[in-house]
Design a protein around this motif. Structure first.
Motif, PDB file in Angstrom:
ATOM      1  N   VAL A 108       0.834  -1.180   0.136  1.00 41.27           N
ATOM      2  CA  VAL A 108      -0.207   0.153  -0.253  1.00 41.27           C
ATOM      3  C   VAL A 108       0.942   1.225   0.052  1.00 41.27           C
ATOM      4  CG1 VAL A 108      -1.658   1.386   1.227  1.00 41.27           C
ATOM      5  CG2 VAL A 108      -1.935  -1.309   1.130  1.00 41.27           C
ATOM      6  N   GLU A 109       1.860   1.240   0.757  1.00 40.53           N
ATOM      7  CA  GLU A 109       2.875   2.415   0.939  1.00 40.53           C
ATOM      8  C   GLU A 109       4.198   1.971   1.255  1.00 40.53           C
ATOM      9  OE1 GLU A 109       1.164   5.240   3.701  1.00 40.53           O
ATOM     10  OE2 GLU A 109       1.909   6.985   2.935  1.00 40.53           O
ATOM     11  N   MET A 110       4.978   2.569   0.853  1.00 36.07           N
ATOM     12  CA  MET A 110       6.456   2.604   1.295  1.00 36.07           C
ATOM     13  C   MET A 110       7.154   3.806   2.139  1.00 36.07           C
ATOM     14  SD  MET A 110       8.234   0.214  -1.296  1.00 36.07           S
ATOM     15  CE  MET A 110       9.886  -0.369  -0.093  1.00 36.07           C
ATOM     16  N   GLY A 111       7.869   3.748   3.202  1.00 35.09           N
ATOM     17  CA  GLY A 111       8.319   4.956   3.702  1.00 35.09           C
ATOM     18  C   GLY A 111       9.807   4.640   4.108  1.00 35.09           C
ATOM     19  N   TRP A 112      10.372   5.911   4.475  1.00 35.46           N
ATOM     20  CA  TRP A 112      11.698   6.138   4.939  1.00 35.46           C
ATOM     21  C   TRP A 112      11.653   6.527   6.417  1.00 35.46           C
ATOM     22  CZ3 TRP A 112      16.014   3.935   2.592  1.00 35.46           C
ATOM     23  CH2 TRP A 112      15.908   3.536   1.495  1.00 35.46           C
ATOM     24  N   PHE A 113      12.512   5.973   7.453  1.00 37.59           N
ATOM     25  CA  PHE A 113      12.527   6.527   8.826  1.00 37.59           C
ATOM     26  C   PHE A 113      13.916   6.453   8.931  1.00 37.59           C
ATOM     27  CE2 PHE A 113       8.066   6.033  10.527  1.00 37.59           C
ATOM     28  CZ  PHE A 113       7.516   5.214   9.566  1.00 37.59           C
ATOM     29  N   ARG A 114      14.272   7.328  10.027  1.00 36.25           N
ATOM     30  CA  ARG A 114      15.866   7.440  10.428  1.00 36.25           C
ATOM     31  C   ARG A 114      15.925   7.616  12.283  1.00 36.25           C
ATOM     32  NH1 ARG A 114      17.076  13.668   8.424  1.00 36.25           N
ATOM     33  NH2 ARG A 114      15.602  14.923  10.013  1.00 36.25           N
ATOM     34  N   GLN A 115      17.026   6.918  12.452  1.00 33.20           N
ATOM     35  CA  GLN A 115      17.295   7.032  13.845  1.00 33.20           C
ATOM     36  C   GLN A 115      18.698   7.773  14.182  1.00 33.20           C
ATOM     37  OE1 GLN A 115      16.602   3.372  16.051  1.00 33.20           O
ATOM     38  NE2 GLN A 115      16.381   4.531  18.053  1.00 33.20           N
ATOM     39  N   GLY A 116      18.833   9.014  14.522  1.00 33.39           N
ATOM     40  CA  GLY A 116      20.071   9.357  14.967  1.00 33.39           C
ATOM     41  C   GLY A 116      20.335   9.014  16.260  1.00 33.39           C
TER      42      GLY A 116
ATOM     43  N   ALA B 146      22.141   9.976  10.548  1.00 32.66           N
ATOM     44  CA  ALA B 146      21.480   8.891  11.082  1.00 32.66           C
ATOM     45  C   ALA B 146      21.461   7.567  10.480  1.00 32.66           C
ATOM     46  CB  ALA B 146      19.797   9.172  11.257  1.00 32.66           C
ATOM     47  N   VAL B 147      20.879   6.417  11.135  1.00 33.95           N
ATOM     48  CA  VAL B 147      20.599   5.073  10.410  1.00 33.95           C
ATOM     49  C   VAL B 147      19.105   5.394   9.670  1.00 33.95           C
ATOM     50  CG1 VAL B 147      20.392   2.764  10.416  1.00 33.95           C
ATOM     51  CG2 VAL B 147      22.027   3.805  11.770  1.00 33.95           C
ATOM     52  N   TYR B 148      19.235   5.252   8.246  1.00 36.77           N
ATOM     53  CA  TYR B 148      18.029   5.170   7.600  1.00 36.77           C
ATOM     54  C   TYR B 148      17.385   3.978   7.216  1.00 36.77           C
ATOM     55  CZ  TYR B 148      18.712  10.481   7.068  1.00 36.77           C
ATOM     56  OH  TYR B 148      18.903  11.711   7.310  1.00 36.77           O
TER      57      TYR B 148
ATOM     58  N   TRP C 199      10.499  -4.065   7.506  1.00 39.46           N
ATOM     59  CA  TRP C 199      11.467  -3.008   7.792  1.00 39.46           C
ATOM     60  C   TRP C 199      12.772  -3.636   7.140  1.00 39.46           C
ATOM     61  CZ3 TRP C 199      10.608   1.737  10.097  1.00 39.46           C
ATOM     62  CH2 TRP C 199       9.331   1.810  10.584  1.00 39.46           C
ATOM     63  N   GLY C 200      13.601  -2.590   6.697  1.00 39.33           N
ATOM     64  CA  GLY C 200      15.000  -3.153   6.258  1.00 39.33           C
ATOM     65  C   GLY C 200      15.853  -2.915   7.344  1.00 39.33           C
ATOM     66  N   GLN C 201      17.333  -3.468   7.084  1.00 44.93           N
ATOM     67  CA  GLN C 201      18.156  -3.496   8.186  1.00 44.93           C
ATOM     68  C   GLN C 201      18.860  -2.074   8.506  1.00 44.93           C
ATOM     69  OE1 GLN C 201      18.722  -4.057   5.178  1.00 44.93           O
ATOM     70  NE2 GLN C 201      20.681  -3.050   4.574  1.00 44.93           N
ATOM     71  N   GLY C 202      18.703  -1.194   7.810  1.00 42.98           N
ATOM     72  CA  GLY C 202      19.108   0.048   7.720  1.00 42.98           C
ATOM     73  C   GLY C 202      20.555   0.242   7.044  1.00 42.98           C
ATOM     74  N   THR C 203      20.558   1.624   6.628  1.00 43.47           N
ATOM     75  CA  THR C 203      21.941   2.194   6.027  1.00 43.47           C
ATOM     76  C   THR C 203      22.238   3.277   6.697  1.00 43.47           C
ATOM     77  OG1 THR C 203      23.002   2.596   4.012  1.00 43.47           O
ATOM     78  CG2 THR C 203      20.833   3.284   4.191  1.00 43.47           C
ATOM     79  N   GLN C 204      23.737   3.517   7.216  1.00 42.04           N
ATOM     80  CA  GLN C 204      24.099   4.449   7.758  1.00 42.04           C
ATOM     81  C   GLN C 204      24.487   5.713   7.037  1.00 42.04           C
ATOM     82  OE1 GLN C 204      24.779   4.951  11.268  1.00 42.04           O
ATOM     83  NE2 GLN C 204      25.196   7.276  10.496  1.00 42.04           N
ATOM     84  N   VAL C 205      23.924   7.125   7.157  1.00 41.05           N
ATOM     85  CA  VAL C 205      24.293   8.205   6.411  1.00 41.05           C
ATOM     86  C   VAL C 205      24.787   9.005   7.682  1.00 41.05           C
ATOM     87  CG1 VAL C 205      23.210  10.229   5.503  1.00 41.05           C
ATOM     88  CG2 VAL C 205      22.258   8.118   4.786  1.00 41.05           C
ATOM     89  N   THR C 206      26.139   9.537   7.384  1.00 42.22           N
ATOM     90  CA  THR C 206      26.653  10.594   8.202  1.00 42.22           C
ATOM     91  C   THR C 206      27.187  11.866   7.546  1.00 42.22           C
ATOM     92  OG1 THR C 206      27.813   8.529   9.535  1.00 42.22           O
ATOM     93  CG2 THR C 206      29.022  10.808   9.750  1.00 42.22           C
ATOM     94  N   VAL C 207      26.929  12.872   7.940  1.00 43.09           N
ATOM     95  CA  VAL C 207      27.138  14.219   7.305  1.00 43.09           C
ATOM     96  C   VAL C 207      28.047  14.995   8.317  1.00 43.09           C
ATOM     97  CG1 VAL C 207      25.937  16.291   6.606  1.00 43.09           C
ATOM     98  CG2 VAL C 207      24.650  14.058   6.357  1.00 43.09           C
ATOM     99  N   SER C 208      29.123  15.360   7.814  1.00 44.28           N
ATOM    100  CA  SER C 208      30.097  16.026   8.510  1.00 44.28           C
ATOM    101  C   SER C 208      29.991  17.467   8.237  1.00 44.28           C
ATOM    102  CB  SER C 208      31.552  15.556   7.994  1.00 44.28           C
ATOM    103  OG  SER C 208      31.870  15.713   6.802  1.00 44.28           O
ATOM    104  N   SER C 209      30.322  18.402   9.143  1.00 40.45           N
ATOM    105  CA  SER C 209      30.237  19.693   9.082  1.00 40.45           C
ATOM    106  C   SER C 209      31.392  20.462   8.417  1.00 40.45           C
ATOM    107  CB  SER C 209      29.749  20.519  10.391  1.00 40.45           C
ATOM    108  OG  SER C 209      30.916  19.953  11.478  1.00 40.45           O
TER     109      SER C 209
END
Length: 122
Positions: A32-40, A92-94, A112-122
């Motif tokens: 019905v629907e797919m989504g993206w979540f994140r956990q910082g 976060a892990v997305y 749910w998927g297993q997650g993929t890490q996104v890291t953004v440096s300043s």
């Protein structure tokens, strides 16, 4: 059963772009629907964006509107999250998610998927 596999995460600098992919297998015909979540770090899991499988209607959390774009390719059973103008607070892990029915809670998903890490440096 359904399997969701994310890819595309990585380490980038502020202002850069990334595209996440989520490949689905199994009973995708029932989506019905797919989504993206994140956990910082030290934070609860947060809704980011969603897209209805058949009609492509989208929804975003306010903090990513205008920067992130969710899409899906039904022929490839894949959803995407194009992330532009990334900020350190996007770190976060997305997680990719899918659901096969509509729930009263808009953030309830069946798979749910297993997650993929996104890291953004300043």
């Amino acid at each position: 059963q359904v399997q969701l596999v994310e890819s595309g995460g990585g380490l980038v600098q502020a202002g850069d772009s990334l595209r996440l992919s989520c490949a689905a297998s199994g009973r995708t015909w029932s989506f019905v629907e797919m989504g993206w979540f994140r956990q910082g770090p030290g934070k609860e899991r947060q809704f980011v964006a969603s897209i209805t499988w058949n009609f492509g209607n989208t929804r975003y959390v306010d903090s990513v509107k205008g920067r992130f774009t969710i899409s899906r390719d039904k022929a490839k059973n894949t959803e995407y999250l194009q992330m532009n103008s990334l900020k350190p607070e996007d770190t976060a892990v997305y997680y990719c998610a899918a659901r096969v029915r509509v729930y009263s809670d808009a953030n309830t998903y069946d798979y749910w998927g297993q997650g993929t890490q996104v890291t953004v440096s300043s």
